[in-house]
Design a protein around this motif. Structure first.
Motif, PDB file in Angstrom:
ATOM      1  N   ILE A   1      49.716 -11.978 -93.455  1.00 40.82           N
ATOM      2  CA  ILE A   1      49.029 -13.114 -94.102  1.00 40.82           C
ATOM      3  C   ILE A   1      47.978 -12.601 -95.083  1.00 40.82           C
TER       4      ILE A   1
ATOM      5  N   TYR B   1      49.898  -9.348-108.969  1.00 38.26           N
ATOM      6  CA  TYR B   1      50.021  -9.586-107.530  1.00 38.26           C
ATOM      7  C   TYR B   1      49.573  -8.353-106.722  1.00 38.26           C
TER       8      TYR B   1
ATOM      9  N   VAL C   1      49.828 -11.285 -98.207  1.00 36.01           N
ATOM     10  CA  VAL C   1      50.478 -12.334 -99.015  1.00 36.01           C
ATOM     11  C   VAL C   1      49.422 -13.195 -99.712  1.00 36.01           C
ATOM     12  N   THR C   2      48.392 -13.637 -98.958  1.00 34.70           N
ATOM     13  CA  THR C   2      47.360 -14.482 -99.579  1.00 34.70           C
ATOM     14  C   THR C   2      46.550 -13.675-100.593  1.00 34.70           C
TER      15      THR C   2
ATOM     16  N   LYS D   1      46.904 -12.639-108.373  1.00 35.90           N
ATOM     17  CA  LYS D   1      47.616 -12.967-109.613  1.00 35.90           C
ATOM     18  C   LYS D   1      46.759 -13.787-110.589  1.00 35.90           C
ATOM     19  N   PRO D   2      46.167 -14.918-110.140  1.00 39.63           N
ATOM     20  CA  PRO D   2      45.342 -15.659-111.109  1.00 39.63           C
ATOM     21  C   PRO D   2      44.000 -14.986-111.433  1.00 39.63           C
ATOM     22  N   MET D   3      43.473 -14.165-110.501  1.00 36.98           N
ATOM     23  CA  MET D   3      42.137 -13.582-110.721  1.00 36.98           C
ATOM     24  C   MET D   3      42.193 -12.223-111.415  1.00 36.98           C
TER      25      MET D   3
ATOM     26  N   LEU E   1      48.586 -13.618-103.734  1.00 35.51           N
ATOM     27  CA  LEU E   1      48.552 -14.926-104.407  1.00 35.51           C
ATOM     28  C   LEU E   1      47.164 -15.228-104.996  1.00 35.51           C
ATOM     29  N   TRP E   2      46.155 -14.590-104.476  1.00 35.87           N
ATOM     30  CA  TRP E   2      44.800 -14.714-105.031  1.00 35.87           C
ATOM     31  C   TRP E   2      44.643 -13.751-106.212  1.00 35.87           C
TER      32      TRP E   2
END
Lengths: 253, 61
Positions: free
Chosen positions: A105, A121, A108-109, A115-117, A112-113
């Motif tokens: 977890i 990835y 994965v999280t 990529k935009p920041m 996902l955090w």
């Protein structure tokens, strides 16, 4: 110490855990509901990261629990190797899949955090890589439990591997201080106090407590299942021996 | 649904994806542990019912 070891025998554990489990599960449920409510409807967006900061509330507890469960396994490994305690390798075996799930977890999280920041990835950064190594160690330990049939032999082999792998836990914790990393340094447990605003810190701490109680409840259920599995194994062997004896005497089973 | 996602801004997919991943992993973990617990309980009850482990091998009354 001796009385603590006596107290933690499998029969007493089964009795005590049956009483504790509903309370643990209920406390976890309450904390998770309150924590998620605060994280989604009370905590403000971050001034830089905006709404993506909401990933923090699941990412950080997962990282803490992945390391906490491994540390618990290292303590259990000592219990197996030094005191040969009957519950130590049961606790260790039950903890591995739970710790592995939280490590997964966290990764994965985090991706996902990231990529935009960060615009990616994944980077082979010290914090990310050492967390990936932790997940691989967890998977190695789970695999080793599955290839060795006899529980006490498997327990000792896994205990040695667990203690060797424990070197990775301080590396994960201090990787952001020892090396230049893309990952931010510690912001909650650090010298000088947390850098998080209380409006974000409280939901995080409440969710961390909720996830911890949830994970401990699962650990307790898993330990109960493992104790029963060993009883089933022993009884199956005894039954097979009895049937063999009866067959040798020519009597019907 | 759009009313729920819109306030999350341009990165809503990443935020909701993270929470979905947490839910999938933890529900799967809990289900597998509970299923294993139920299976071991059933197997143990069956063995005890057959009287396995008793020297005489008689059925439990």
């Amino acid at each position: 110490m001796a009385s603590l070891i006596d107290l933690a025998n499998p029969t007493r554990f089964m009795r005590l855990s049956a009483v504790l489990l509903p309370w643990l599960a209920a406390a976890a449920a309450v904390l998770l509901v309150v924590g998620f409510y605060l994280a989604w409807f009370s905590a403000p967006p971050d001034y830089q990261q905006g709404e993506t900061v909401r990933i923090l509330y699941v990412h950080v507890p997962a990282a803490w629990l992945a390391m906490m469960f491994y540390s618990m396994m290292a303590l259990s490994a000592l219990g197996t190797l030094v005191w040969r305690h009957p519950l130590a390798d049961v606790a260790q075996k039950a903890a591995a899949p739970i710790g592995a799930c939280f490590a997964l977890i966290c990764l994965v999280t985090g991706a996902l955090w990231g990529k935009p920041m960060w615009g990616t990835y994944w980077v082979w950064d010290a914090r990310l890589t050492s967390m990936l190594v932790l997940l691989l160690i967890y998977l190695g330990i789970i695999a080793l439990w599955r290839v060795l049939d006899e529980p006490s032999r498997a327990g000792r082999a896994v205990a040695i591997l667990t203690l060797i792998g424990f070197v990775n836990v301080p590396i994960i914790k201090f990787s952001v201080d020892w090396w230049n990393t893309l990952h931010q340094p510690a912001s909650v447990f650090r010298m000088g106090g947390s850098t998080l605003d209380p409006s974000m810190l409280w939901p995080l701490l409440i969710l961390a407590a909720g996830f911890t109680l949830f994970a401990l409840a699962l650990h307790m259920v898993s330990m109960r299942a493992e104790i029963m599995r060993r009883r089933v194994r022993t009884l199956t062997i005894l039954e097979a021996e009895r049937l063999d004896r009866l067959a040798a005497q020519g009597a019907p089973a | 649904m759009n009313d729920l996602i819109a306030p999350l801004g341009p990165h809503a997919d990443y935020i909701l994806g993270s929470y979905a991943a947490v839910a999938v992993v933890l529900v799967g973990l809990a289900a597998s542990i509970l299923r294993d617990h139920a299976a071991q309980k059933k197997a143990l009850a069956a063995l005890e019912e057959r009287g396995a482990g008793r020297r005489s091998g008689r059925r439990a009354s």
